[in-house]
Design a protein around this motif. Structure first.
Motif, mmCIF file in Angstrom:
data_model
loop_
_atom_site.group_PDB
_atom_site.id
_atom_site.type_symbol
_atom_site.label_atom_id
_atom_site.label_comp_id
_atom_site.label_asym_id
_atom_site.label_seq_id
_atom_site.Cartn_x
_atom_site.Cartn_y
_atom_site.Cartn_z
ATOM 1 N N VAL A 8 -26.084 -49.144 37.767
ATOM 2 C CA VAL A 8 -26.309 -49.465 35.802
ATOM 3 C C VAL A 8 -25.206 -47.415 36.632
ATOM 4 C CG1 VAL A 8 -27.926 -48.094 34.665
ATOM 5 C CG2 VAL A 8 -29.123 -49.195 35.382
ATOM 6 N N GLY A 9 -24.670 -47.884 35.004
ATOM 7 C CA GLY A 9 -23.117 -47.163 34.313
ATOM 8 C C GLY A 9 -22.175 -47.578 35.606
ATOM 9 N N GLY A 10 -22.547 -48.333 36.439
ATOM 10 C CA GLY A 10 -21.133 -48.466 36.830
ATOM 11 C C GLY A 10 -20.199 -49.609 36.311
ATOM 12 N N ALA A 11 -20.374 -50.695 35.220
ATOM 13 C CA ALA A 11 -19.675 -51.496 34.520
ATOM 14 C C ALA A 11 -18.601 -51.096 33.943
ATOM 15 C CB ALA A 11 -20.610 -52.261 33.746
ATOM 16 N N PRO A 12 -17.866 -49.601 34.143
ATOM 17 C CA PRO A 12 -17.229 -49.688 33.016
ATOM 18 C C PRO A 12 -15.525 -49.475 34.433
ATOM 19 C CG PRO A 12 -18.704 -48.478 31.846
ATOM 20 C CD PRO A 12 -19.144 -48.726 32.953
ATOM 21 N N LYS B 117 -33.714 -34.781 33.939
ATOM 22 C CA LYS B 117 -33.771 -35.974 34.195
ATOM 23 C C LYS B 117 -34.584 -36.539 35.826
ATOM 24 C CE LYS B 117 -29.374 -36.666 31.263
ATOM 25 N NZ LYS B 117 -28.715 -37.434 31.085
ATOM 26 N N LEU B 118 -33.899 -35.825 36.537
ATOM 27 C CA LEU B 118 -34.921 -36.763 37.573
ATOM 28 C C LEU B 118 -36.084 -36.527 37.982
ATOM 29 C CD1 LEU B 118 -33.592 -38.018 40.831
ATOM 30 C CD2 LEU B 118 -33.486 -35.869 41.239
ATOM 31 N N THR C 92 -40.284 -50.514 44.247
ATOM 32 C CA THR C 92 -39.392 -50.871 42.600
ATOM 33 C C THR C 92 -38.499 -49.623 42.928
ATOM 34 O OG1 THR C 92 -41.106 -51.393 41.511
ATOM 35 C CG2 THR C 92 -40.060 -50.744 40.469
ATOM 36 N N PRO C 93 -36.817 -49.864 42.597
ATOM 37 C CA PRO C 93 -36.227 -49.192 42.965
ATOM 38 C C PRO C 93 -35.851 -48.494 41.422
ATOM 39 C CG PRO C 93 -34.977 -51.497 43.257
ATOM 40 C CD PRO C 93 -36.441 -51.610 43.196
ATOM 41 N N ILE C 94 -35.723 -46.769 41.056
ATOM 42 C CA ILE C 94 -35.650 -46.575 39.982
ATOM 43 C C ILE C 94 -34.614 -46.194 39.521
ATOM 44 C CG2 ILE C 94 -36.854 -45.212 37.719
ATOM 45 C CD1 ILE C 94 -38.343 -47.266 38.800
ATOM 46 N N GLY C 95 -33.171 -46.083 38.721
ATOM 47 C CA GLY C 95 -32.350 -45.600 39.458
ATOM 48 C C GLY C 95 -31.810 -44.149 37.763
ATOM 49 N N LEU C 96 -31.419 -43.165 38.490
ATOM 50 C CA LEU C 96 -31.186 -42.409 37.449
ATOM 51 C C LEU C 96 -29.482 -42.458 37.387
ATOM 52 C CD1 LEU C 96 -31.873 -40.167 35.988
ATOM 53 C CD2 LEU C 96 -31.131 -38.525 38.295
ATOM 54 N N PRO C 97 -28.511 -42.636 36.293
ATOM 55 C CA PRO C 97 -27.238 -42.417 36.127
ATOM 56 C C PRO C 97 -26.717 -41.531 35.694
ATOM 57 C CG PRO C 97 -27.965 -43.983 34.705
ATOM 58 C CD PRO C 97 -29.822 -43.290 35.075
ATOM 59 N N LEU C 98 -25.794 -40.863 37.169
ATOM 60 C CA LEU C 98 -25.380 -39.308 37.064
ATOM 61 C C LEU C 98 -24.789 -39.620 35.604
ATOM 62 C CD1 LEU C 98 -23.673 -39.732 40.170
ATOM 63 C CD2 LEU C 98 -25.488 -37.782 39.810
ATOM 64 N N ASP C 99 -24.726 -38.313 35.233
ATOM 65 C CA ASP C 99 -23.973 -37.720 34.078
ATOM 66 C C ASP C 99 -22.206 -37.618 33.490
ATOM 67 O OD1 ASP C 99 -26.400 -37.884 32.648
ATOM 68 O OD2 ASP C 99 -26.021 -34.875 32.686
ATOM 69 N N PHE C 100 -21.471 -38.608 33.373
ATOM 70 C CA PHE C 100 -20.085 -38.621 33.790
ATOM 71 C C PHE C 100 -19.364 -37.636 33.031
ATOM 72 C CE2 PHE C 100 -15.977 -40.680 32.991
ATOM 73 C CZ PHE C 100 -15.427 -41.119 33.980
ATOM 74 N N VAL C 101 -18.632 -36.768 33.032
ATOM 75 C CA VAL C 101 -18.423 -35.952 32.330
ATOM 76 C C VAL C 101 -16.774 -35.728 33.069
ATOM 77 C CG1 VAL C 101 -18.172 -33.298 31.208
ATOM 78 C CG2 VAL C 101 -20.429 -35.386 31.463
ATOM 79 N N ASP C 102 -15.976 -35.484 31.562
ATOM 80 C CA ASP C 102 -14.414 -35.269 31.954
ATOM 81 C C ASP C 102 -13.907 -35.692 33.558
ATOM 82 O OD1 ASP C 102 -14.466 -33.559 30.074
ATOM 83 O OD2 ASP C 102 -15.459 -32.008 30.942
ATOM 84 N N GLY C 103 -14.272 -37.485 34.088
ATOM 85 C CA GLY C 103 -13.818 -37.672 34.988
ATOM 86 C C GLY C 103 -14.536 -37.273 35.977
ATOM 87 N N TRP D 243 -18.458 -37.641 44.193
ATOM 88 C CA TRP D 243 -20.030 -37.288 43.885
ATOM 89 C C TRP D 243 -20.450 -36.445 44.898
ATOM 90 C CZ3 TRP D 243 -25.037 -36.791 44.431
ATOM 91 C CH2 TRP D 243 -25.573 -35.920 44.059
ATOM 92 N N VAL D 244 -20.539 -34.751 44.611
ATOM 93 C CA VAL D 244 -20.646 -34.041 46.342
ATOM 94 C C VAL D 244 -22.055 -33.189 45.553
ATOM 95 C CG1 VAL D 244 -20.324 -32.796 47.612
ATOM 96 C CG2 VAL D 244 -18.437 -34.114 47.558
#
Length: 388
Positions: free
Chosen positions: A357-361, A156-157, A137-148, A179-180
């Motif tokens: 998750v989180g990619g739609a926009p 959260k992880l 079962t894959p469980i996704g943690l969305p990265l926080d999107f901040v200032d681009g 992201w790095v």
């Protein structure tokens, strides 16, 4: 019961690629600039092709070592000495039939049906499907999107870890976000893995594409003896060998035979003449990799500067990988937008909906291309965006 209905539920659950959907819609259009796939526009260099061709003509067409010819595994060990400052015997290395094959085998090695695998999202979608098809079962943690830009929240992880969690899948530099992870991020993630007795599957395919300079931080910088980490990698991006489908795994030596068995029952090993090309890529290809990185840097700046100047695109120049992940003011449905952009601009982008998750926009653009082409594509996109 129809033929389709008679297939296994795992096979039927394999989703269609949201990237390939757009590719198939637009492939072959005259004047199209394709920025949708994660590959550059340069073919494999002649010195690599010649090594494979010479081996093919010389008759290196027989069954070979499951885990790769010794010369290739030694070349991989030398590559890690040069670029990661680690010294590993060749029994840590296994050659696979693509980076995707490497990832799939890593997932198979550490998860069973019913186990959970945590990954960071938005992400390259194949990891999610590889886990799901395998029964985990894959469980996704969305990265926080901040200032681009994007960040990982370690708290959260940890909150996602359950008694069923077996592994963390960490892709850095990230496809698609750029992201790095910092060395502290990696140390914190490794600390969680140790605390909860988890494996880490480290996708460091883009480690050398690190625009602040030098390679990106790696789990090799933080790990200690006994840490449970599998590294999946590929020849595709560094040496313009996407169509070769050659990858590798770095793993604890004591599980080498297990990985060899998984290779045996999936591909039975990579063609030896292709491995000869891979040896030369590693041993003689550092200058070619540097040229690819320089080209990507120029095109990254052209694309991002042009789109940021519209004041309608929320993004930063990515610190790593090959992608600009673009949040465009006025676009809510990136899948529909990707088709519309093809029709109106003849620029091919990957919709963010393909990345979970989180990619739609978002829309993803690969900038490992001729800067002249990227400048043209950026101009077309800017004109489109300003009309929204």
């Amino acid at each position: 019961m129809s033929v389709l209905e008679s297939l296994s539920s795992r096979a039927l659950s394999a989703p269609a690629s949201g990237i390939i959907e757009v590719v198939q819609y637009a492939r072959g259009r005259e004047g199209l600039i394709p920025l949708w796939a994660g590959e550059g526009d340069l073919p494999s260099p002649d010195f690599i092709n010649k090594a494979a061709s010479d081996a093919l003509i010389a008759g290196e067409t027989f069954y070979t070592w499951q885990r790769g010819i010794p010369e290739l595994r030694e070349a991989l060990a030398d590559f890690y000495r040069r670029h990661f400052q680690v010294s590993l015997p060749i029994d840590h290395f296994s050659v696979t039939s693509s980076g995707m094959h490497a990832i799939t085998l890593c997932v198979q090695a550490v998860t069973a049906p019913g186990d959970e695998l945590i990954y960071l999202t938005p992400t390259w979608p194949n990891i999610v499907s590889a886990a799901g098809i395998g029964g985990a079962t894959p469980i996704g943690l969305p990265l926080d999107f901040v200032d681009g830009g994007f960040k990982v929240d370690i708290n959260k992880l940890e909150a996602l870890i359950t008694p069923r969690t077996r592994a963390l899948f960490i892709n850095t530099p990230s496809n698609p976000t750029g992201w790095v992870a910092t060395r502290q991020d990696l140390a914190d993630i490794l600390s969680l893995a140790r605390k909860h007795d988890l494996w880490i599957i480290a996708d460091e395919i883009y480690a050398l594409y690190h625009y602040p300079g030098g390679r990106a931080p790696s789990f090799f910088d933080a790990m200690e003896a006994g840490d449970r980490i599998l590294f999946a990698n590929s020849f595709s991006k560094n040496w313009s060998m996407t169509g070769w489908r050659v990858g590798w795994i770095v793993a604890p030596a004591e599980i080498g035979n297990v990985i060899g068995n998984l290779i045996q029952y999936s591909s039975s090993g990579l063609a030896q003449f292709m491995q000869r090309g891979a040896v030369v890529a590693l041993n003689e290809g550092d200058d070619f990799v540097r040229q690819n990185i320089e080209r990507a840097t120029i095109s990254r700046d052209i694309l991002c500067d042009t789109l940021i100047a519209t004041n309608r695109v929320e993004t930063r120049k990515p610190d790593g990988a090959l992608y600009a992940f673009l949040k465009v003011d006025g676009i809510r449905d990136s899948r529909a937008a990707a088709f519309d952009i093809v029709d109106k601009t003849l620029v091919g982008l990957a919709p963010g909906t393909a990345f979970g998750v989180g990619g739609a926009p978002f829309l993803r653009a690969c900038f490992l291309r001729d800067p002249i082409q990227v400048r043209e594509a950026a101009g077309r996109l800017a004109e489109y965006i300003l009309k929204l």
